[in-house]
Write an enzyme that holds these catalytic residues in place. Structure first.
Site, short mmCIF file in Angstrom:
data_model
loop_
_atom_site.label_atom_id
_atom_site.label_comp_id
_atom_site.label_asym_id
_atom_site.label_seq_id
_atom_site.Cartn_x
_atom_site.Cartn_y
_atom_site.Cartn_z
N GLU A 12 5.99 -7.21 -3.74
CA GLU A 12 5.17 -7.65 -2.60
C GLU A 12 5.01 -9.16 -2.53
O GLU A 12 3.89 -9.69 -2.61
CB GLU A 12 3.80 -6.95 -2.65
CG GLU A 12 3.95 -5.44 -2.62
CD GLU A 12 2.62 -4.68 -2.65
OE1 GLU A 12 1.58 -5.29 -2.91
OE2 GLU A 12 2.64 -3.47 -2.39
N GLU B 163 8.76 3.95 -2.99
CA GLU B 163 7.38 4.49 -3.15
C GLU B 163 7.06 5.43 -2.00
O GLU B 163 5.97 5.37 -1.41
CB GLU B 163 6.37 3.34 -3.17
CG GLU B 163 6.63 2.31 -4.24
CD GLU B 163 5.53 1.26 -4.37
OE1 GLU B 163 4.44 1.42 -3.77
OE2 GLU B 163 5.76 0.26 -5.07
#
Ligand code: XIL
Length: 343
Positions: free
Chosen positions: A151, A259
């Site tokens: 991220e 994910e």
């Protein structure tokens, strides 16, 4: 014979065909035969109960850790490395012929307080290098892939303001990749993100541009992760996602659907369950057809435990198994999608 009877015989034989078409093979095996590793993010305790172990053995060719490989768990204090749970996950994977994807070496969350002591670029580099090298040396040759950075972007495509950006500077990402490559040259190095799946979106385009630049300059990188925390009731631009996957393929970059969860409103409505099933099957079809997608990892496997209800109020039921650890229809539909996909 009346028409209803014929219809029911046809339906039953179609059912038998669907079962034999899968040949009784597991999701894991069906997907692996088509070049895709399926698997789940695990909580540290998932590898012990007999019931969950059976599910994992059946479904996973790859596993990752939901939390125990993050800084805050892994090294909560400067002089304490918490090897117990990661060691156990890696041993479990090896025993069961599964790959391991390490999540993650650097992130803006789950950082222990002592990282605030870093003041200079040199401090930052020393801290990050020591962490990466210590972990990757311990597991050298045993971890298939690392999420080196998690991220790193803002939604507008600028770099996220993190402790690593602040102490080291914008080259912290390529620096971490270089250090990781030196520690274990065989490990696949990934950068992982969310909202980075659709071409034409600022964050996706910024990530692609960065990775392309790394490739051109010889910075070691093998793949990118698309987290794909999706909602069944929100639009999904399949064409833009495929365009993005294909431009990564053109520069030799692998992709992990890293994910995946498709959350639905917990409203008991069949339409919500159907929309969820459709989106999961679409994602699986894309993963199978776009050959640079190497793994399809769900963020958990049962409704007993998922980050979704706490993070997205009103939503839940985002995974393949129910709270009794029985496979849901969505799981069966995804397995059928894999079985039916021949190239
Ligand atoms: C989440 C875990 O699921 C939670 O248990 C934890 O409290 C916070 O982190 N993107 C990521 C994951 O990269 O590490 C996050 O996992 C979910 C979003």
């Amino acid at each position: 014979m009346n028409i209803n009877k014929i219809a029911s015989i046809v339906a039953v034989s179609a059912g038998i065909f669907a079962v034999t078409a899968c040949g009784g093979k597991s999701m894991r095996k069906l997907a692996a035969e088509r070049g895709l590793d399926t698997g789940y993010a695990l909580a540290a305790g998932d590898i012990y109960p007999e019931k969950t172990v059976k599910i994992l053995q059946n479904d996973c060719n790859i596993i990752t850790s939901e939390n125990c490989m993050k800084w805050g768990y892994m090294r909560p204090k400067k002089d304490f490395w918490n090897w117990g749970d990661p060691d156990a996950l890696v041993a479990f994977a090896e025993k069961n012929g599964m790959k391991v994807k390490w999540h993650t070496l650097a992130w803006h969350q789950s950082n222990p307080p002592f990282l605030a002591d870093m003041k200079t670029r040199a401090d930052g580099i020393a801290m990050l290098d020591d962490y990466i090298t210590t972990i990757m040396t311990r597991y050298k040759g045993r971890i298939y892939a690392y999420d080196v950075i998690n991220e790193m972007f803002n939604e507008d495509g600028t770099l996220r303001d993190t402790i690593w950006l602040e102490t080291i500077g914008p080259d912290y990402i390529e620096h971490a990749l270089q250090t990781a490559h030196a520690a274990d040259p065989a490990a696949k190095l990934y950068l992982n993100e969310y909202n980075n799946e659709a071409a034409g979106y600022a964050k996706s385009d910024a990530m692609y541009a960065m990775v392309k630049d790394f490739k051109e300059r010889g910075v070691p990188i093998d793949g990118i992760g698309m987290q794909l925390h999706l909602a069944a009731d929100q639009p999904f631009d399949e064409a833009a996602v495929r365009r993005n996957l294909q431009r990564y393929a053109a520069i030799g970059i692998d992709v992990s659907f890293s994910e995946v969860d498709v959350r639905k409103k917990v409203d008991g409505k069949p339409e919500s369950a159907q929309a969820q099933q459709d989106l999961y099957c679409r994602l699986m079809r894309i993963a199978l057809e776009e050959k640079n997608v190497k793994s399809f990892i769900c963020w958990g496997f049962s409704d007993i435990h998922s980050w979704v209800p706490a993070s997205f109020p009103g939503y839940g039921e985002a995974l393949f198994y129910n709270t009794a650890l029985k496979p849901k229809l969505v799981y069966k539909a995804v397995v059928k999608t894999i079985a039916e996909n021949h190239e």
